[in-house]
Write a protein that holds these residues in place. Sequence first.
Motif, mmCIF file in Angstrom:
data_model
loop_
_atom_site.group_PDB
_atom_site.id
_atom_site.type_symbol
_atom_site.label_atom_id
_atom_site.label_comp_id
_atom_site.label_asym_id
_atom_site.label_seq_id
_atom_site.Cartn_x
_atom_site.Cartn_y
_atom_site.Cartn_z
ATOM 1 N N THR A 61 0.843 -1.193 0.000
ATOM 2 C CA THR A 61 0.000 0.000 0.000
ATOM 3 C C THR A 61 0.878 1.243 0.000
ATOM 4 O OG1 THR A 61 -1.721 -1.144 1.202
ATOM 5 C CG2 THR A 61 -1.742 1.245 1.305
ATOM 6 N N PRO A 62 0.741 2.115 -1.006
ATOM 7 C CA PRO A 62 1.554 3.337 -1.006
ATOM 8 C C PRO A 62 1.255 4.207 0.220
ATOM 9 C CG PRO A 62 0.546 2.963 -3.153
ATOM 10 C CD PRO A 62 -0.093 2.009 -2.201
ATOM 11 N N GLN A 63 2.303 4.710 0.802
ATOM 12 C CA GLN A 63 2.155 5.636 1.924
ATOM 13 C C GLN A 63 2.587 7.011 1.428
ATOM 14 O OE1 GLN A 63 1.004 4.581 5.061
ATOM 15 N NE2 GLN A 63 0.613 2.741 3.850
ATOM 16 N N PHE A 64 1.683 7.978 1.511
ATOM 17 C CA PHE A 64 2.030 9.288 0.961
ATOM 18 C C PHE A 64 1.519 10.395 1.878
ATOM 19 C CE2 PHE A 64 -2.270 8.657 -0.625
ATOM 20 C CZ PHE A 64 -2.845 9.902 -0.442
ATOM 21 N N HIS A 65 2.119 11.561 1.670
ATOM 22 C CA HIS A 65 1.622 12.792 2.268
ATOM 23 C C HIS A 65 1.506 13.797 1.130
ATOM 24 C CE1 HIS A 65 1.108 16.100 5.122
ATOM 25 N NE2 HIS A 65 1.907 16.779 4.328
ATOM 26 N N VAL A 93 -1.452 27.313 -7.857
ATOM 27 C CA VAL A 93 -1.840 26.111 -7.109
ATOM 28 C C VAL A 93 -0.704 25.097 -7.244
ATOM 29 C CG1 VAL A 93 -4.337 26.390 -7.150
ATOM 30 C CG2 VAL A 93 -3.211 25.370 -9.126
ATOM 31 N N THR A 94 -0.324 24.485 -6.124
ATOM 32 C CA THR A 94 0.815 23.565 -6.120
ATOM 33 C C THR A 94 0.468 22.309 -5.335
ATOM 34 O OG1 THR A 94 2.322 25.459 -6.178
ATOM 35 C CG2 THR A 94 3.277 23.323 -5.581
ATOM 36 N N LEU A 95 0.586 21.176 -5.999
ATOM 37 C CA LEU A 95 0.355 19.872 -5.361
ATOM 38 C C LEU A 95 1.711 19.191 -5.185
ATOM 39 C CD1 LEU A 95 -1.556 17.473 -4.519
ATOM 40 C CD2 LEU A 95 -1.376 16.713 -6.910
ATOM 41 N N THR A 96 2.079 18.935 -3.932
ATOM 42 C CA THR A 96 3.341 18.257 -3.649
ATOM 43 C C THR A 96 3.028 16.924 -2.989
ATOM 44 O OG1 THR A 96 4.387 20.402 -3.279
ATOM 45 C CG2 THR A 96 5.591 18.466 -2.511
ATOM 46 N N VAL A 97 3.539 15.865 -3.581
ATOM 47 C CA VAL A 97 3.289 14.526 -3.052
ATOM 48 C C VAL A 97 4.618 13.942 -2.585
ATOM 49 C CG1 VAL A 97 2.454 12.197 -3.575
ATOM 50 C CG2 VAL A 97 1.321 14.196 -4.596
ATOM 51 N N ALA A 98 4.636 13.429 -1.364
ATOM 52 C CA ALA A 98 5.847 12.816 -0.808
ATOM 53 C C ALA A 98 5.588 11.343 -0.523
ATOM 54 C CB ALA A 98 6.253 13.531 0.477
ATOM 55 N N ASN A 99 6.593 10.542 -0.779
ATOM 56 C CA ASN A 99 6.523 9.119 -0.425
ATOM 57 C C ASN A 99 7.005 8.977 1.015
ATOM 58 O OD1 ASN A 99 6.841 6.386 -0.050
ATOM 59 N ND2 ASN A 99 7.861 6.011 -2.026
ATOM 60 N N THR A 100 6.094 8.674 1.915
ATOM 61 C CA THR A 100 6.432 8.546 3.336
ATOM 62 C C THR A 100 6.582 7.088 3.754
ATOM 63 O OG1 THR A 100 4.065 8.667 3.842
ATOM 64 C CG2 THR A 100 5.322 10.725 3.985
ATOM 65 N N GLY A 101 6.520 6.184 2.771
ATOM 66 C CA GLY A 101 6.609 4.761 3.101
ATOM 67 C C GLY A 101 7.974 4.180 2.788
ATOM 68 N N ALA A 102 8.035 2.851 2.746
ATOM 69 C CA ALA A 102 9.307 2.162 2.544
ATOM 70 C C ALA A 102 9.429 1.583 1.143
ATOM 71 C CB ALA A 102 9.436 1.035 3.581
ATOM 72 N N THR A 103 8.393 1.792 0.315
ATOM 73 C CA THR A 103 8.374 1.203 -1.024
ATOM 74 C C THR A 103 8.083 2.279 -2.058
ATOM 75 O OG1 THR A 103 7.318 -0.682 0.041
ATOM 76 C CG2 THR A 103 7.372 -0.696 -2.353
ATOM 77 N N ALA A 104 8.760 2.203 -3.193
ATOM 78 C CA ALA A 104 8.503 3.165 -4.276
ATOM 79 C C ALA A 104 7.076 3.001 -4.792
ATOM 80 C CB ALA A 104 9.502 2.937 -5.409
ATOM 81 N N PHE A 105 6.501 4.103 -5.274
ATOM 82 C CA PHE A 105 5.204 4.006 -5.943
ATOM 83 C C PHE A 105 5.122 5.046 -7.060
ATOM 84 C CE2 PHE A 105 4.268 7.005 -2.443
ATOM 85 C CZ PHE A 105 3.677 8.062 -3.137
ATOM 86 N N SER A 106 4.164 4.820 -7.948
ATOM 87 C CA SER A 106 3.916 5.752 -9.042
ATOM 88 C C SER A 106 2.516 6.320 -8.901
ATOM 89 C CB SER A 106 4.030 5.054 -10.398
ATOM 90 O OG SER A 106 5.331 4.560 -10.586
ATOM 91 N N TYR A 107 2.351 7.545 -9.384
ATOM 92 C CA TYR A 107 1.016 8.132 -9.388
ATOM 93 C C TYR A 107 0.871 9.057 -10.589
ATOM 94 C CZ TYR A 107 3.066 12.505 -7.627
ATOM 95 O OH TYR A 107 3.820 13.643 -7.490
ATOM 96 N N GLU A 108 -0.370 9.258 -10.988
ATOM 97 C CA GLU A 108 -0.691 10.256 -12.004
ATOM 98 C C GLU A 108 -1.349 11.434 -11.289
ATOM 99 O OE1 GLU A 108 -2.222 8.143 -15.880
ATOM 100 O OE2 GLU A 108 -3.077 7.168 -14.147
ATOM 101 N N ALA A 109 -1.213 12.616 -11.885
ATOM 102 C CA ALA A 109 -1.837 13.796 -11.286
ATOM 103 C C ALA A 109 -2.082 14.853 -12.352
ATOM 104 C CB ALA A 109 -0.947 14.377 -10.178
#
Length: 293
Positions: free
Chosen positions: A128-132, A145-161
């Motif tokens: 499960t991706p963990q993000f903030h 407008v600014t969307l900032t996504v951080a990976n807060t977990g232990a595994t890489a993930f991809s996302y579209e935005a």
Amino acid sequence: MSNGFALRNLNNRLGSAAVSDYGAHVLRWRPAGEAEDVVWSPSSVILASNKAIVGGVPIVFPWFGPGFANGHGLGKKPNHGFGRIRTWQLDAESFSHDYAHYTLDSADLEPGDVPWLESAEEGADAPTPQFHADYEVRATDTLTVTLTVANTGATAFSYEAALHTYFHVSDVAQVRLAGLGGAHYADATDGFKPCVQSDPEVSFTGPVDRVYESDGVLELHDAGLNRTVRIAKSGSAQTVVWNPGKPYGTLVNDKVAGEWREFVCAEAANCREYAVTLAPGESHALSQSIAVL
Ligand SMILES: O=P(O)(O)OC[C@H]1O[C@H](O)[C@H](O)[C@@H](O)[C@@H]1O
């Protein structure tokens, strides 16, 4: 969320905007001195749980349309991801007459929201991706407008935005969008067929739904409203341009048949082959900045 459909008004001497906590959704924006809003909202804005708000600046996250991975669409629901149908947390301390800051954490999501790229290859057991996610809105004589996504977990993930901005126009058939001449695009009205923008300006004589490879600045020329809107961005490999070219389901109030003529969407995007991949600890910022020239 206890604050339901709270709306925030940003009013200052340079401009005004309204933002909904639900979706962290900018509903409208107008620089001072303009007779009409620049960021469009329909005649009726419906706020309902699990329903996407129409108009304004929908946040598309963490998938675009039905999602895309490994060369094919994923058929995911809701269209354009869950980001626009969740109530984001407002940072009340920093909220002001020209600034709003929202956050959304994977920890606050509902069952079924994640994992979000459950392709056959990844399987249902994908971590499960963990993000903030941070979303900042600055509204003066410029809207940023600014969307900032951080990976807060232990595994890489991809996302579209995408920042799926609806621009108010006098008449979609009369406006021209400059800045995409020569760009390659996928035509979503024709099975994502690869095309090249031969005309220096995009015009809207029928349905337009295109994913351009472009990180450049746009100018939206509208003689009817006697203005040109400059649309800049950063952290975005693609520009999505969309108008349905006809009444579009429940997108706009069905009783106002011509509303689809009043907007053009020009979206700062990272989708499909340009999805963002974040290693643990990494973050990415996607931003769009709009001003009347
Ligand atoms: O109706 P929505 O889910 O808000 O989507 C509205 C539109 O968004 C984007 O611009 C897509 O490129 C279109 O294919 C889609 O129809």
